[in-house]
Design a protein around this motif. Structure first.
Motif, short mmCIF file in Angstrom:
data_model
loop_
_atom_site.label_atom_id
_atom_site.label_comp_id
_atom_site.label_asym_id
_atom_site.label_seq_id
_atom_site.Cartn_x
_atom_site.Cartn_y
_atom_site.Cartn_z
N ILE A 1 0.87 -1.19 0.00
CA ILE A 1 0.00 0.00 0.00
C ILE A 1 0.90 1.23 0.00
CG2 ILE A 1 -1.78 1.28 1.24
CD1 ILE A 1 -2.75 -1.33 2.40
N GLY A 2 1.07 1.83 -1.16
CA GLY A 2 1.85 3.06 -1.28
C GLY A 2 3.33 2.87 -1.47
N VAL A 3 3.87 1.68 -1.25
CA VAL A 3 5.30 1.43 -1.42
C VAL A 3 5.50 0.12 -2.17
CG1 VAL A 3 6.07 2.73 0.61
CG2 VAL A 3 5.41 0.33 0.86
N GLU A 4 6.62 0.01 -2.86
CA GLU A 4 6.97 -1.23 -3.53
C GLU A 4 7.72 -2.12 -2.54
OE1 GLU A 4 8.87 -2.71 -7.80
OE2 GLU A 4 9.11 -0.63 -7.13
N VAL A 5 7.38 -3.39 -2.50
CA VAL A 5 7.93 -4.32 -1.51
C VAL A 5 8.77 -5.37 -2.22
CG1 VAL A 5 7.41 -5.90 0.38
CG2 VAL A 5 5.92 -3.93 -0.05
N GLU A 6 9.98 -5.59 -1.72
CA GLU A 6 10.90 -6.56 -2.30
C GLU A 6 11.50 -7.43 -1.20
OE1 GLU A 6 13.64 -3.79 -3.96
OE2 GLU A 6 12.58 -3.60 -5.86
N GLY A 7 12.00 -8.60 -1.58
CA GLY A 7 12.70 -9.47 -0.64
C GLY A 7 11.76 -10.14 0.35
N GLN A 8 12.35 -11.01 1.18
CA GLN A 8 11.59 -11.75 2.17
C GLN A 8 12.42 -11.90 3.44
OE1 GLN A 8 10.58 -15.50 0.36
NE2 GLN A 8 8.94 -14.64 -0.91
N GLY A 9 11.74 -12.19 4.55
CA GLY A 9 12.45 -12.43 5.80
C GLY A 9 13.33 -11.25 6.21
N ASP A 10 14.57 -11.56 6.56
CA ASP A 10 15.50 -10.50 6.97
C ASP A 10 15.83 -9.55 5.83
OD1 ASP A 10 15.51 -11.68 9.43
OD2 ASP A 10 17.53 -12.51 9.30
N ASP A 11 15.62 -9.98 4.59
CA ASP A 11 15.92 -9.14 3.43
C ASP A 11 14.71 -8.33 2.96
OD1 ASP A 11 18.56 -9.97 3.32
OD2 ASP A 11 18.10 -11.69 2.04
N VAL B 1 14.80 3.60 0.27
CA VAL B 1 14.77 2.15 0.48
C VAL B 1 14.94 1.91 1.97
CG1 VAL B 1 17.27 1.91 0.05
CG2 VAL B 1 15.78 -0.09 -0.11
N ALA B 2 14.17 0.98 2.53
CA ALA B 2 14.22 0.73 3.97
C ALA B 2 14.04 -0.75 4.25
CB ALA B 2 13.14 1.55 4.68
N TRP B 3 14.72 -1.22 5.30
CA TRP B 3 14.68 -2.62 5.71
C TRP B 3 14.10 -2.70 7.12
CZ3 TRP B 3 18.54 -0.23 3.09
CH2 TRP B 3 19.06 -0.83 1.95
N PRO B 4 12.93 -3.33 7.32
CA PRO B 4 12.38 -3.47 8.67
C PRO B 4 13.33 -4.18 9.63
CG PRO B 4 10.68 -3.92 7.04
CD PRO B 4 11.97 -3.78 6.29
N LYS B 5 14.08 -5.18 9.14
CA LYS B 5 15.06 -5.86 9.98
C LYS B 5 16.18 -4.88 10.32
CE LYS B 5 17.35 -9.32 11.90
NZ LYS B 5 16.88 -10.01 13.13
N GLY B 6 16.31 -4.54 11.58
CA GLY B 6 17.33 -3.58 11.98
C GLY B 6 16.87 -2.14 11.88
N GLN C 1 23.61 3.31 -3.28
CA GLN C 1 24.36 2.07 -3.45
C GLN C 1 25.65 2.09 -2.66
OE1 GLN C 1 24.71 1.80 -7.70
NE2 GLN C 1 22.62 1.03 -7.97
N ALA C 2 26.30 3.25 -2.57
CA ALA C 2 27.54 3.37 -1.80
C ALA C 2 27.29 3.13 -0.31
CB ALA C 2 28.16 4.75 -2.02
N GLU D 1 28.73 -0.03 1.82
CA GLU D 1 29.57 0.22 2.99
C GLU D 1 29.09 -0.55 4.21
OE1 GLU D 1 32.52 1.78 5.50
OE2 GLU D 1 32.37 1.79 3.29
N TYR D 2 27.77 -0.64 4.39
CA TYR D 2 27.21 -1.29 5.57
C TYR D 2 26.78 -2.73 5.31
CZ TYR D 2 27.26 3.27 7.84
OH TYR D 2 27.65 4.46 8.39
N GLY D 3 26.95 -3.20 4.08
CA GLY D 3 26.62 -4.59 3.77
C GLY D 3 25.13 -4.87 3.76
N TRP D 4 24.32 -3.89 3.36
CA TRP D 4 22.87 -4.06 3.32
C TRP D 4 22.47 -4.68 1.99
CZ3 TRP D 4 21.34 1.41 5.56
CH2 TRP D 4 21.77 1.47 6.88
N SER D 5 21.70 -5.75 2.06
CA SER D 5 21.42 -6.58 0.89
C SER D 5 20.40 -5.95 -0.06
CB SER D 5 20.89 -7.95 1.33
OG SER D 5 19.66 -7.79 2.01
N GLY D 6 20.44 -6.43 -1.31
CA GLY D 6 19.43 -6.08 -2.28
C GLY D 6 19.57 -4.73 -2.94
N TRP D 7 20.69 -4.06 -2.73
CA TRP D 7 20.83 -2.72 -3.30
C TRP D 7 22.18 -2.55 -3.99
CZ3 TRP D 7 16.59 -0.37 -4.09
CH2 TRP D 7 16.56 0.97 -4.44
N SER D 8 22.66 -3.66 -4.55
CA SER D 8 23.92 -3.62 -5.29
C SER D 8 23.68 -3.10 -6.69
CB SER D 8 24.54 -5.02 -5.36
OG SER D 8 24.75 -5.54 -4.07
#
Length: 286
Positions: free
Chosen positions: A130-140, A157-162, A184-185, A189-196
């Motif tokens: 609703i209003g945002v695009e959702v990608e990945g599953q679980g921790d990602d 871009v935001a990750w609920p995990k953490g 992307q930088a 730098e922080y090793g956050w997935s899905g944004w390479s």
């Protein structure tokens, strides 16, 4: 790291404000009802007022066109407040994203309940919640939304995990490439997935193959043309390169924001239309 120095930029978003915007009897009441949720979230540098009041003018960035010229009047005033009327900063928008994440994770949040947040972040048609695009599953699991007003570009871009978020804004129509490089930088730098960065294996096309796609589509809505050794598409006053992937599939490279484009062929094997931007098929003009 604070990104407030980027100044305020318009960010197109529908944050569950369409119903109160319609129900309120006046513009002032509509704005009050829409903005009542900004303060508790901590969005102290944000407003839906159109045009913004004089007290906020020193905060506002000036939008720039691809030609390098400033937008007339510094920025465009949009009547659709929910979709194109939010003036905000990367810091404020990140606060909103984190408030949504906290609600999703079952923590106390002034934004909404956990049930509402989970519904909002449940992907549906086209991977949209609703209003945002959702990608990945679980921790990602992550959610994204872009901003595209005249003279301004933005992305989130935001990750609920953490409870993490990255927001980039630029006051220029050609600014998405800068925004994406920055985001992307940070993710790298922080090793956050899905944004390479996206690695594309482009397919070389002969001049004859490129001319096969050239032409007008949708009564001039989109035009595909060969320019030197590349194929380009013009749509909405913007011309971008089409990168061939093979099998009549392409990516439109819009300053780092890639849009899938597919060409459709008829029973005779000739190109009969194209599909892009959620439109099933734009027919090839005679």
């Amino acid at each position: 790291m604070s990104l407030r120095v980027w100044r305020a930029a318009a960010f197109g978003a529908c944050m569950l404000v369409c119903v109160p915007a319609v129900a309120a009897p006046s513009q002032a009441a509509r704005i009050a009802r829409i903005e009542k949720d900004l303060g508790p979230v901590g969005m102290i540098d944000s407003t839906y007022q159109q045009p913004p009041p004089a007290t906020r003018q020193p905060q506002l960035a000036t939008g720039y066109l691809r030609t390098g010229q400033a937008v007339e009047g510094r920025y465009h005033t949009y009547p659709e407040m929910a979709a194109a009327g939010l003036w905000t900063t990367p810091t404020d928008l990140a606060k909103w994203a984190i408030a949504l994440e906290r609600a999703h994770n079952g923590e106390t949040s002034p934004l909404m309940s956990q049930a509402s947040a989970k519904t909002m972040l449940t992907p549906g048609l086209g991977h949209w919640g609703i209003g945002v695009e959702v990608e990945g599953q679980g921790d990602d699991l992550r959610f994204t939304h872009g901003g595209d007003d005249w003279g301004f570009k933005a992305n989130l871009v935001a990750w609920p995990k953490g409870e993490r978020a990255i927001v980039g804004m630029a006051n220029g129509d050609a600014g998405m490439q800068v925004v994406m490089e920055l985001m992307q930088a940070v993710a790298r730098e922080y090793g956050w997935s899905g944004w390479s960065p996206q690695i594309i294996d482009a397919v070389a096309l002969s001049p004859a193959q490129m001319s096969d796609y050239a032409g007008s589509y949708g009564k001039g809505l989109a035009k595909v043309a060969v320019d030197g050794g590349s194929l380009e598409v013009s749509y909405g006053g913007v011309t971008v390169e089409l990168i061939a992937l093979g099998g009549d599939k392409f990516l439109a490279d819009n300053d780092g924001d890639t849009i899938p484009v597919s060409f459709i062929r008829g029973s005779d094997g000739k190109v009969s239309g194209l599909s892009a931007l959620g439109v099933p098929m734009i027919p090839h003009d005679p």
